[in-house]
Design a protein around this motif. Structure first.
Motif, PDB file in Angstrom:
ATOM      1  N   SER A 117       0.847  -1.187   0.000  1.00 33.08           N
ATOM      2  CA  SER A 117       0.000   0.000   0.000  1.00 33.08           C
ATOM      3  C   SER A 117       0.884   1.239   0.000  1.00 33.08           C
ATOM      4  O   SER A 117       1.380   1.665   1.037  1.00 33.08           O
ATOM      5  N   VAL A 118       1.087   1.789  -1.188  1.00 28.60           N
ATOM      6  CA  VAL A 118       1.969   2.940  -1.367  1.00 28.60           C
ATOM      7  C   VAL A 118       1.177   4.060  -2.036  1.00 28.60           C
ATOM      8  O   VAL A 118       0.500   3.832  -3.030  1.00 28.60           O
ATOM      9  N   VAL A 119       1.263   5.250  -1.475  1.00 29.28           N
ATOM     10  CA  VAL A 119       0.593   6.408  -2.050  1.00 29.28           C
ATOM     11  C   VAL A 119       1.663   7.414  -2.456  1.00 29.28           C
ATOM     12  O   VAL A 119       2.419   7.894  -1.611  1.00 29.28           O
ATOM     13  N   THR A 120       1.725   7.689  -3.748  1.00 29.34           N
ATOM     14  CA  THR A 120       2.606   8.734  -4.274  1.00 29.34           C
ATOM     15  C   THR A 120       1.746   9.943  -4.612  1.00 29.34           C
ATOM     16  O   THR A 120       0.517   9.875  -4.552  1.00 29.34           O
ATOM     17  N   LEU A 121       2.391  11.028  -4.999  1.00 30.45           N
ATOM     18  CA  LEU A 121       1.628  12.211  -5.399  1.00 30.45           C
ATOM     19  C   LEU A 121       0.701  11.905  -6.572  1.00 30.45           C
ATOM     20  O   LEU A 121      -0.458  12.327  -6.579  1.00 30.45           O
ATOM     21  N   ASP A 122       1.198  11.160  -7.545  1.00 32.02           N
ATOM     22  CA  ASP A 122       0.359  10.814  -8.705  1.00 32.02           C
ATOM     23  C   ASP A 122      -0.814   9.943  -8.295  1.00 32.02           C
ATOM     24  O   ASP A 122      -1.947  10.169  -8.729  1.00 32.02           O
ATOM     25  N   VAL A 123      -0.557   8.954  -7.461  1.00 32.22           N
ATOM     26  CA  VAL A 123      -1.635   8.080  -6.983  1.00 32.22           C
ATOM     27  C   VAL A 123      -2.658   8.903  -6.221  1.00 32.22           C
ATOM     28  O   VAL A 123      -3.868   8.780  -6.441  1.00 32.22           O
ATOM     29  N   LEU A 124      -2.190   9.755  -5.331  1.00 37.09           N
ATOM     30  CA  LEU A 124      -3.095  10.562  -4.521  1.00 37.09           C
ATOM     31  C   LEU A 124      -3.929  11.498  -5.385  1.00 37.09           C
ATOM     32  O   LEU A 124      -5.135  11.643  -5.185  1.00 37.09           O
ATOM     33  N   SER A 125      -3.317  12.104  -6.371  1.00 36.40           N
ATOM     34  CA  SER A 125      -4.046  12.999  -7.271  1.00 36.40           C
ATOM     35  C   SER A 125      -5.140  12.230  -8.026  1.00 36.40           C
ATOM     36  O   SER A 125      -6.277  12.696  -8.129  1.00 36.40           O
ATOM     37  N   ASN A 126      -4.796  11.049  -8.523  1.00 35.52           N
ATOM     38  CA  ASN A 126      -5.782  10.220  -9.244  1.00 35.52           C
ATOM     39  C   ASN A 126      -6.897   9.752  -8.317  1.00 35.52           C
ATOM     40  O   ASN A 126      -8.080   9.763  -8.689  1.00 35.52           O
ATOM     41  N   LYS A 127      -6.544   9.339  -7.117  1.00 41.84           N
ATOM     42  CA  LYS A 127      -7.555   8.865  -6.162  1.00 41.84           C
ATOM     43  C   LYS A 127      -8.454  10.013  -5.706  1.00 41.84           C
ATOM     44  O   LYS A 127      -9.648   9.823  -5.489  1.00 41.84           O
ATOM     45  N   LEU A 128      -7.897  11.213  -5.584  1.00 36.04           N
ATOM     46  CA  LEU A 128      -8.715  12.372  -5.227  1.00 36.04           C
ATOM     47  C   LEU A 128      -9.741  12.660  -6.327  1.00 36.04           C
ATOM     48  O   LEU A 128     -10.900  12.946  -6.032  1.00 36.04           O
TER      49      LEU A 128
END
Length: 149
Positions: A117-128
């Protein structure tokens, strides 16, 4: 971490957490509207258990079959997004060890319990983005279901 990166993390985390709080409110509101249970019995349940309770009441709403199906899919998506919320809420932002020895910084939030379970800036932006669209549609469906009773 550079100031611009820090500000980007701060803004995305804040926006995600506020939007998720709105989702939690919508789920609680729906349970109050559709459940015979007292809110005091529901308020201390973890998110996934509240979502699963709500899932039990979807069929009793006067939503169309396609809207009921869409609401079930939204609830599935929210369980997935809750994992991101939990990773953000319960783990520190870390700079990976590998990035210390290279020229590239790998800023991430990594679950201490689940290393996958890793959250990067790109992942976070997409999930938001996904969370925003999901919450908006959840709000519409719950509103329609409430006024259809």
């Amino acid at each position: 971490m550079e100031d611009d990166t820090y500000i980007e993390w701060r803004n995305l985390i804040g926006a995600f957490m506020v939007r998720f709080a709105e989702v939690e409110f919508e789920i609680a509101r729906a349970l109050i509207d559709f459940s015979p249970q007292n809110y005091d019995d529901l308020k201390y349940l973890e998110f996934s258990k509240r979502v699963n309770k709500l899932r039990n009441y979807i069929s009793s709403t006067k939503l169309s079959n396609s809207e009921k199906s869409e609401l079930r899919k939204i609830l599935d998506d929210l369980i997935e997004l809750a994992d991101v919320r939990n990773t953000i809420a319960h783990n520190p932002i870390r700079i990976s060890l590998e990035s210390i020895f290279s020229s590239t910084s790998w800023d991430e939030i990594r679950s201490l319990r689940n290393q996958e379970s890793v959250v990067t800036l790109d992942v976070l932006s997409n999930k938001l983005s996904k969370l925003t669209a999901t919450e908006e549609r959840l709000h519409e469906l719950i509103g329609n279901a409430t006024f259809s009773l």
